[in-house]
Design a protein around this motif. Structure first.
Motif, PDB file in Angstrom:
ATOM      1  N   SER A  38       0.979  -1.105  -0.138  1.00 60.80           N
ATOM      2  CA  SER A  38      -0.027   0.140   0.201  1.00 60.80           C
ATOM      3  C   SER A  38       0.908   1.262   0.267  1.00 60.80           C
ATOM      4  CB  SER A  38      -0.692   0.215   0.696  1.00 60.80           C
ATOM      5  OG  SER A  38      -0.656  -0.141   2.053  1.00 60.80           O
ATOM      6  N   GLY A  39       2.142   1.022   0.445  1.00 65.08           N
ATOM      7  CA  GLY A  39       2.910   2.477   0.611  1.00 65.08           C
ATOM      8  C   GLY A  39       3.578   2.183  -1.064  1.00 65.08           C
ATOM      9  N   GLY A  40       3.881   1.786  -1.641  1.00 66.25           N
ATOM     10  CA  GLY A  40       4.512   1.698  -2.539  1.00 66.25           C
ATOM     11  C   GLY A  40       3.515   2.918  -3.540  1.00 66.25           C
ATOM     12  N   LEU A  41       2.136   2.578  -3.107  1.00 65.92           N
ATOM     13  CA  LEU A  41       1.769   3.968  -4.208  1.00 65.92           C
ATOM     14  C   LEU A  41       1.683   4.974  -4.347  1.00 65.92           C
ATOM     15  CD1 LEU A  41      -2.809   2.542  -3.226  1.00 65.92           C
ATOM     16  CD2 LEU A  41      -0.467   1.415  -5.321  1.00 65.92           C
ATOM     17  N   VAL A  42       2.684   5.105  -3.782  1.00 65.06           N
ATOM     18  CA  VAL A  42       2.864   6.837  -3.411  1.00 65.06           C
ATOM     19  C   VAL A  42       3.955   6.932  -4.251  1.00 65.06           C
ATOM     20  CG1 VAL A  42       4.130   9.115  -2.095  1.00 65.06           C
ATOM     21  CG2 VAL A  42       2.301   7.187  -0.754  1.00 65.06           C
TER      22      VAL A  42
END
Length: 182
Positions: A38-42
Motif C-alpha cells: 500500500s505504501g508503494g502506491l505513492v
C-alpha cells in the motif's frame, strides 16, 4: 502497523521481525490486506489510471484478513512460475489483474495493515527475529533477543560482509522461510 506477507521488502531496513499468520486471524475484525504494498502506491508502483485517487484505488482493492490468502494462493498458482518466485521477489510471469506495473516486488507483495499497535513481544504471533550481529549488542535489541530465546522464538543473527544489511537480512529471511516450507 503494516506487514508484508513475504520476506522483508522495505529496503531501508536492517533488522526484521517475522510474525506468524495467526496474527491475521487475531486482528481479522480490524485488519485489511492488499495484493500490493500500500505504501508503494505513492512512488514505487504505477497504476493503469494515474489520475485515479490513490486512496480510492487502495480502498477498491482491500481484502479482508485472513481471507486474502485465497487470492494470494491463486496469484502464486496462476501468475508466478512457483511459490519460490514469489518468495524471492521475482516478477510474475503474467501481469496481475489490478493494473499495477513495475518491477519492484512491492507491486505484487501482499500487505496486511492493522490499525493498532501490535506488541513486538507477543508470544503467539512473533515467529522470528533477524538482526545483524553488530546491532545485537544494543541493550534494547539484546533484551529482545534474550526474551526471544526464553520464549523459544527463532533468533537469526548475521554478518553483512558487503555492508548491505538489507540484502543480507532479506536473504536470511528467505532462507528461514524455505527451511520452514520445504
Amino acid at each position: 502497523m503494516f506487514f508484508y506477507v513475504a520476506p522483508f521488502r522495505y529496503p531501508s531496513t536492517s533488522c526484521g521481525l517475522l510474525f506468524s499468520r495467526r496474527l491475521e486471524a487475531a486482528y481479522a475484525e480490524h485488519g485489511v490486506a492488499t495484493p500490493f504494498d500500500s505504501g508503494g502506491l505513492v512512488s514505487k508502483v504505477q497504476r493503469a489510471d494515474p489520475d485515479e485517487d490513490v486512496c480510492a484505488f487502495l480502498a477498491r482493492h482491500e481484502l479482508p484478513v485472513p481471507e486474502h490468502r485465497a487470492y494470494l494462493r491463486g496469484s502464486i498458482q496462476f501468475l508466478f512460475g512457483s511459490a519460490a518466485d514469489y518468495v524471492h521477489g521475482r516478477a510474475p510471469a503474467l501481469a496481475g489483474l489490478i493494473g499495477l506495473t513495475g518491477t519492484d516486488p512491492r507491486c505484487w507483495t501482499h500487505d496486511v495493515r492493522i490499525p493498532e499497535s501490535v506488541p513486538v513481544r507477543s508470544v503467539p504471533y512473533l515467529e522470528a527475529v533477524f538482526v545483524p550481529r553488530a546491532r545485537a549488542v544494543n541493550p534494547e535489541i539484546a533484551s529482545l533477543l534474550e526474551w526471544c530465546i526464553r520464549e523459544a522464538k527463532e533468533v537469526r543473527t548475521f554478518d553483512a560482509p558487503t555492508g548491505d544489511d538489507f540484502r543480507t537480512l532479506q536473504q536470511e529471511c528467505i532462507r528461514y522461510i524455505e527451511e520452514k516450507l520445504y
